[in-house]
Design a protein around this motif. Structure first.
Motif, short mmCIF file in Angstrom:
data_model
loop_
_atom_site.label_atom_id
_atom_site.label_comp_id
_atom_site.label_asym_id
_atom_site.label_seq_id
_atom_site.Cartn_x
_atom_site.Cartn_y
_atom_site.Cartn_z
N VAL A 80 0.86 -1.18 0.00
CA VAL A 80 0.00 0.00 0.00
C VAL A 80 0.90 1.23 0.00
O VAL A 80 1.51 1.57 1.01
CB VAL A 80 -0.95 0.01 1.21
CG1 VAL A 80 -1.82 1.27 1.19
CG2 VAL A 80 -1.83 -1.23 1.21
N LYS A 81 0.96 1.87 -1.16
CA LYS A 81 1.86 3.01 -1.33
C LYS A 81 1.29 4.28 -0.69
O LYS A 81 2.02 5.08 -0.13
CB LYS A 81 2.09 3.25 -2.82
CG LYS A 81 3.01 4.39 -3.14
CD LYS A 81 3.23 4.49 -4.64
CE LYS A 81 4.24 5.57 -4.96
NZ LYS A 81 4.51 5.61 -6.39
N GLU A 82 -0.02 4.45 -0.75
CA GLU A 82 -0.63 5.69 -0.29
C GLU A 82 -2.09 5.45 0.09
O GLU A 82 -2.78 4.66 -0.56
CB GLU A 82 -0.56 6.72 -1.41
CG GLU A 82 -1.18 8.04 -1.11
CD GLU A 82 -1.10 8.96 -2.33
OE1 GLU A 82 -2.12 9.57 -2.66
OE2 GLU A 82 -0.01 9.05 -2.93
N VAL A 83 -2.55 6.14 1.12
CA VAL A 83 -3.96 6.12 1.51
C VAL A 83 -4.40 7.57 1.62
O VAL A 83 -3.75 8.36 2.29
CB VAL A 83 -4.18 5.40 2.86
CG1 VAL A 83 -5.66 5.42 3.23
CG2 VAL A 83 -3.66 3.97 2.81
N SER A 84 -5.50 7.92 0.94
CA SER A 84 -6.01 9.29 1.03
C SER A 84 -7.47 9.25 1.49
O SER A 84 -8.19 8.28 1.24
CB SER A 84 -5.87 10.01 -0.31
OG SER A 84 -6.67 9.39 -1.29
N PHE A 85 -7.86 10.32 2.15
CA PHE A 85 -9.22 10.43 2.69
C PHE A 85 -9.86 11.71 2.18
O PHE A 85 -9.21 12.75 2.10
CB PHE A 85 -9.18 10.47 4.22
CG PHE A 85 -8.60 9.25 4.85
CD1 PHE A 85 -9.40 8.16 5.14
CD2 PHE A 85 -7.25 9.19 5.16
CE1 PHE A 85 -8.86 7.02 5.71
CE2 PHE A 85 -6.70 8.06 5.75
CZ PHE A 85 -7.51 6.97 6.03
N SER A 86 -11.13 11.63 1.83
CA SER A 86 -11.91 12.81 1.48
C SER A 86 -13.33 12.59 1.99
O SER A 86 -13.71 11.47 2.32
CB SER A 86 -11.90 13.05 -0.03
OG SER A 86 -12.46 11.96 -0.71
N GLN A 87 -14.09 13.68 2.02
CA GLN A 87 -15.45 13.56 2.52
C GLN A 87 -16.32 14.66 1.93
O GLN A 87 -15.81 15.65 1.41
CB GLN A 87 -15.48 13.61 4.04
CG GLN A 87 -14.92 14.89 4.65
CD GLN A 87 -14.95 14.86 6.16
OE1 GLN A 87 -15.93 14.43 6.74
NE2 GLN A 87 -13.88 15.32 6.78
#
Length: 103
Positions: A80-87
């Motif tokens: 897992v290279k990157e985890v991003s969050f949005s809402q």
């Protein structure tokens, strides 16, 4: 992953009713299982009646369920290279998790 308003048939969305659910309940029973031994980027987009603290997202049970289901090899930084969050504010609550392969 959504491109130009169309769903990618090779990476269908997997719906989870609650990101804090136990790992065994995180995936629907008929989810397509594809294990790929490649690095990924994960995008978590949450819709709800109000905005929440961004540091309050708990994805560990979902990631553990993806590992157990064989969707990916492991949820470590090796894969897992990157985890991003949005809402966003929305009438109906849901969380959408996109896995982008070869991230």
């Amino acid at each position: 992953d959504m491109k130009h308003g169309k769903l990618d048939p090779y990476n269908p969305p997997v719906r989870t009713p609650d990101v804090e659910a136990s790992a065994k309940d995180a995936l629907p029973g008929k989810a397509q299982v594809i294990q790929v031994d490649k690095r990924v980027r994960v995008r978590v987009h949450s819709k709800g009646r109000r905005l929440a603290d961004i540091d309050g997202y708990v994805v560990k049970p979902v990631f553990d369920a993806f590992t157990k289901a064989g969707i990916w090899t492991d949820d470590s930084g090796r894969y897992v290279k990157e985890v991003s969050f949005s809402q966003e504010v929305a009438e109906d609550e849901e969380t959408i998790i996109d896995i982008v392969w070869n991230g």
